[in-house]
Design a protein around this motif. Structure first.
Motif, PDB file in Angstrom:
ATOM      1  N   PRO A   1       0.631   9.083   4.398  1.00 35.19           N
ATOM      2  CA  PRO A   1       1.853   9.318   5.321  1.00 35.19           C
ATOM      3  C   PRO A   1       1.434   9.970   6.647  1.00 35.19           C
ATOM      4  CG  PRO A   1       2.439   9.631   2.832  1.00 35.19           C
ATOM      5  CD  PRO A   1       1.039   9.412   3.094  1.00 35.19           C
ATOM      6  N   ASP A   2       0.375  10.979   6.629  1.00 34.46           N
ATOM      7  CA  ASP A   2      -0.122  11.616   7.792  1.00 34.46           C
ATOM      8  C   ASP A   2      -1.002  10.659   8.842  1.00 34.46           C
ATOM      9  OD1 ASP A   2      -2.584  11.432   6.392  1.00 34.46           O
ATOM     10  OD2 ASP A   2      -2.808  13.445   6.090  1.00 34.46           O
ATOM     11  N   GLY A   3      -1.148   9.423   8.237  1.00 33.24           N
ATOM     12  CA  GLY A   3      -1.794   8.688   9.225  1.00 33.24           C
ATOM     13  C   GLY A   3      -3.184   8.614   8.792  1.00 33.24           C
ATOM     14  N   GLU A   4      -3.950   9.281   7.872  1.00 38.65           N
ATOM     15  CA  GLU A   4      -5.135   9.006   7.284  1.00 38.65           C
ATOM     16  C   GLU A   4      -5.503   7.826   6.683  1.00 38.65           C
ATOM     17  OE1 GLU A   4      -8.441  11.131   4.400  1.00 38.65           O
ATOM     18  OE2 GLU A   4      -6.369  11.924   4.340  1.00 38.65           O
ATOM     19  N   ARG A   5      -6.686   7.122   7.208  1.00 42.89           N
ATOM     20  CA  ARG A   5      -7.124   5.904   6.688  1.00 42.89           C
ATOM     21  C   ARG A   5      -7.957   6.151   5.504  1.00 42.89           C
ATOM     22  NH1 ARG A   5      -8.103   1.501  11.607  1.00 42.89           N
ATOM     23  NH2 ARG A   5      -6.271   2.200  12.534  1.00 42.89           N
ATOM     24  N   ARG A   6      -7.854   5.248   4.503  1.00 47.45           N
ATOM     25  CA  ARG A   6      -8.772   5.693   3.415  1.00 47.45           C
ATOM     26  C   ARG A   6      -8.979   4.353   2.788  1.00 47.45           C
ATOM     27  NH1 ARG A   6      -7.446   9.903  -1.138  1.00 47.45           N
ATOM     28  NH2 ARG A   6      -8.029  11.391   0.475  1.00 47.45           N
ATOM     29  N   VAL A   7     -10.232   4.054   2.251  1.00 52.66           N
ATOM     30  CA  VAL A   7     -10.749   2.672   1.525  1.00 52.66           C
ATOM     31  C   VAL A   7     -10.480   2.990  -0.087  1.00 52.66           C
ATOM     32  CG1 VAL A   7     -12.498   1.399   0.531  1.00 52.66           C
ATOM     33  CG2 VAL A   7     -12.591   2.118   2.837  1.00 52.66           C
ATOM     34  N   LEU A   8      -9.407   2.507  -0.420  1.00 47.82           N
ATOM     35  CA  LEU A   8      -8.985   2.568  -2.159  1.00 47.82           C
ATOM     36  C   LEU A   8      -9.920   2.214  -2.953  1.00 47.82           C
ATOM     37  CD1 LEU A   8      -5.195   2.224  -1.302  1.00 47.82           C
ATOM     38  CD2 LEU A   8      -6.317   4.581  -1.223  1.00 47.82           C
ATOM     39  N   GLY A   9     -10.591   0.996  -2.626  1.00 51.76           N
ATOM     40  CA  GLY A   9     -11.595   0.526  -3.255  1.00 51.76           C
ATOM     41  C   GLY A   9     -12.010  -1.055  -3.156  1.00 51.76           C
ATOM     42  N   PHE A  10     -12.813  -1.507  -3.672  1.00 50.79           N
ATOM     43  CA  PHE A  10     -13.260  -2.691  -3.444  1.00 50.79           C
ATOM     44  C   PHE A  10     -13.937  -3.098  -4.824  1.00 50.79           C
ATOM     45  CE2 PHE A  10     -16.898  -0.279  -1.729  1.00 50.79           C
ATOM     46  CZ  PHE A  10     -17.923  -0.862  -2.482  1.00 50.79           C
ATOM     47  N   TRP A  11     -13.913  -4.600  -5.043  1.00 50.23           N
ATOM     48  CA  TRP A  11     -14.071  -5.035  -6.373  1.00 50.23           C
ATOM     49  C   TRP A  11     -14.743  -6.369  -6.178  1.00 50.23           C
ATOM     50  CZ3 TRP A  11      -9.771  -2.738  -4.712  1.00 50.23           C
ATOM     51  CH2 TRP A  11      -9.468  -1.276  -5.485  1.00 50.23           C
ATOM     52  N   LEU A  12     -15.668  -6.915  -6.914  1.00 51.08           N
ATOM     53  CA  LEU A  12     -16.178  -8.015  -6.808  1.00 51.08           C
ATOM     54  C   LEU A  12     -15.855  -9.068  -8.075  1.00 51.08           C
ATOM     55  CD1 LEU A  12     -18.444  -9.774  -4.971  1.00 51.08           C
ATOM     56  CD2 LEU A  12     -20.130  -8.826  -6.634  1.00 51.08           C
ATOM     57  N   LEU A  13     -15.161  -9.757  -7.659  1.00 56.50           N
ATOM     58  CA  LEU A  13     -14.658 -10.768  -8.869  1.00 56.50           C
ATOM     59  C   LEU A  13     -14.918 -12.286  -8.541  1.00 56.50           C
ATOM     60  CD1 LEU A  13     -11.118  -9.340  -9.399  1.00 56.50           C
ATOM     61  CD2 LEU A  13     -13.134  -8.932 -10.795  1.00 56.50           C
ATOM     62  N   PRO A  14     -15.229 -13.249  -9.607  1.00 53.17           N
ATOM     63  CA  PRO A  14     -15.364 -14.682  -9.325  1.00 53.17           C
ATOM     64  C   PRO A  14     -14.570 -15.224  -8.240  1.00 53.17           C
ATOM     65  CG  PRO A  14     -15.540 -14.237 -11.665  1.00 53.17           C
ATOM     66  CD  PRO A  14     -15.022 -12.845 -10.945  1.00 53.17           C
ATOM     67  N   THR A  15     -13.133 -15.355  -8.429  1.00 48.75           N
ATOM     68  CA  THR A  15     -12.269 -15.839  -7.419  1.00 48.75           C
ATOM     69  C   THR A  15     -11.350 -14.914  -7.122  1.00 48.75           C
ATOM     70  OG1 THR A  15     -11.177 -16.968  -9.143  1.00 48.75           O
ATOM     71  CG2 THR A  15     -12.714 -18.212  -8.463  1.00 48.75           C
ATOM     72  N   GLU A  16     -10.340 -15.544  -5.973  1.00 50.56           N
ATOM     73  CA  GLU A  16      -9.260 -14.497  -5.574  1.00 50.56           C
ATOM     74  C   GLU A  16      -7.970 -15.180  -6.463  1.00 50.56           C
ATOM     75  OE1 GLU A  16      -7.102 -12.424  -1.730  1.00 50.56           O
ATOM     76  OE2 GLU A  16      -8.092 -14.180  -1.581  1.00 50.56           O
ATOM     77  N   SER A  17      -7.315 -14.270  -7.111  1.00 49.70           N
ATOM     78  CA  SER A  17      -6.127 -14.754  -7.679  1.00 49.70           C
ATOM     79  C   SER A  17      -5.213 -13.730  -8.050  1.00 49.70           C
ATOM     80  CB  SER A  17      -6.396 -15.006  -9.285  1.00 49.70           C
ATOM     81  OG  SER A  17      -6.879 -14.006  -9.961  1.00 49.70           O
ATOM     82  N   ALA A  18      -3.934 -13.780  -8.022  1.00 44.42           N
ATOM     83  CA  ALA A  18      -2.927 -12.838  -8.435  1.00 44.42           C
ATOM     84  C   ALA A  18      -3.212 -12.206  -9.485  1.00 44.42           C
ATOM     85  CB  ALA A  18      -1.605 -13.599  -8.475  1.00 44.42           C
ATOM     86  N   LEU A  19      -3.618 -12.706 -10.618  1.00 45.00           N
ATOM     87  CA  LEU A  19      -4.153 -12.033 -11.914  1.00 45.00           C
ATOM     88  C   LEU A  19      -5.087 -10.890 -11.556  1.00 45.00           C
ATOM     89  CD1 LEU A  19      -3.548 -11.542 -14.732  1.00 45.00           C
ATOM     90  CD2 LEU A  19      -5.244 -13.549 -15.201  1.00 45.00           C
ATOM     91  N   GLY A  20      -6.011 -11.555 -10.736  1.00 46.85           N
ATOM     92  CA  GLY A  20      -6.957 -10.485 -10.276  1.00 46.85           C
ATOM     93  C   GLY A  20      -6.764  -9.181  -9.657  1.00 46.85           C
ATOM     94  N   TRP A  21      -5.684  -9.503  -8.690  1.00 43.70           N
ATOM     95  CA  TRP A  21      -5.021  -8.531  -7.801  1.00 43.70           C
ATOM     96  C   TRP A  21      -3.989  -7.525  -8.705  1.00 43.70           C
ATOM     97  CZ3 TRP A  21      -6.568  -6.440  -3.862  1.00 43.70           C
ATOM     98  CH2 TRP A  21      -7.247  -7.170  -2.602  1.00 43.70           C
ATOM     99  N   GLU A  22      -3.329  -8.115  -9.670  1.00 42.45           N
ATOM    100  CA  GLU A  22      -2.795  -7.285 -10.666  1.00 42.45           C
ATOM    101  C   GLU A  22      -3.557  -6.264 -11.176  1.00 42.45           C
ATOM    102  OE1 GLU A  22       0.755  -7.431 -13.845  1.00 42.45           O
ATOM    103  OE2 GLU A  22       0.284  -9.643 -12.769  1.00 42.45           O
ATOM    104  N   GLY A  23      -4.795  -6.825 -11.860  1.00 39.32           N
ATOM    105  CA  GLY A  23      -5.783  -6.001 -12.294  1.00 39.32           C
ATOM    106  C   GLY A  23      -6.167  -4.757 -11.321  1.00 39.32           C
ATOM    107  N   VAL A  24      -6.427  -5.160 -10.115  1.00 36.87           N
ATOM    108  CA  VAL A  24      -6.667  -4.035  -9.206  1.00 36.87           C
ATOM    109  C   VAL A  24      -5.581  -3.066  -8.878  1.00 36.87           C
ATOM    110  CG1 VAL A  24      -7.103  -3.809  -6.718  1.00 36.87           C
ATOM    111  CG2 VAL A  24      -8.609  -5.477  -8.057  1.00 36.87           C
TER     112      VAL A  24
END
Length: 189
Positions: free
Chosen positions: A37-60
């Protein structure tokens, strides 16, 4: 993680990676970037998975919740099928903005090359309008001009107009940052 983020950008990137015993394979890097909310940018995380999917994103998203992120005002994502529903399951109060850049790129890839510049100009009138009402009027013009020739492209914009135009509910100074998952793409719009 902080308890609250104003905006969270979710995007997947396909990369070639070396896996021992497998050699070089394509995998997806899931990236979550947040703006507090104060404008600070932050990397929340990155994950390496075999493919991109909604199920994968739900896990993230579940992991972000477990790490303490409880409230997000707006998620900005591409149009991956099932992703808005995954967001709603983990963050039911959050809004969803569909990435305009991804939408425009996909749309232009679906039309004849001779029509691309004109369609791009007409779509720019939709997401570049001064208000949501003006944008909806421009979308009606796109529908009238292109709907019979490219019903799939126009149908996408009409069907997802709420998600494509969600940024209009925020202060105008933020619009360029909310239309795209890529903070650097704002200059291309």
């Amino acid at each position: 993680l902080p308890e609250e983020m104003a905006f969270v950008y979710l995007d997947g990137l396909s990369l070639k990676v070396f896996r021992e015993g497998e050699g070089i394979v394509r995998e997806s890097v899931y990236v979550a970037l947040g703006i507090a909310p104060d404008g600070e940018r932050r990397v929340l995380g990155f994950w390496l998975l075999p493919t991109e999917s909604a199920l994968g994103w739900e896990g993230v998203l579940g992991e972000l919740w477990q790490r303490g992120l409880r409230r997000v005002l707006l998620f900005i994502t591409d149009g991956l099928p099932g992703l808005p529903e995954a967001i709603r399951r983990v963050y039911p109060q959050a809004e969803w903005q569909r990435c305009v850049v991804h939408g425009v790129r996909w749309s232009l890839s679906q039309v004849r090359s001779r029509d691309r510049a004109l369609l791009a100009e007409d779509l720019r009138r939709v997401y570049g309008a001064e208000s949501r009402e003006e944008a909806l009027g421009a979308l009606e013009e796109v529908k009238a001009a292109w709907g019979s020739r490219y019903p799939g492209v126009v149908g996408l914009w009409v069907q997802d107009s709420g998600a494509f135009l969600r940024f209009y509910g925020y202060p105008k100074v933020l619009w360029p940052y909310l239309r795209s998952t890529n903070l650097m793409d704002q200059d291309t719009l």
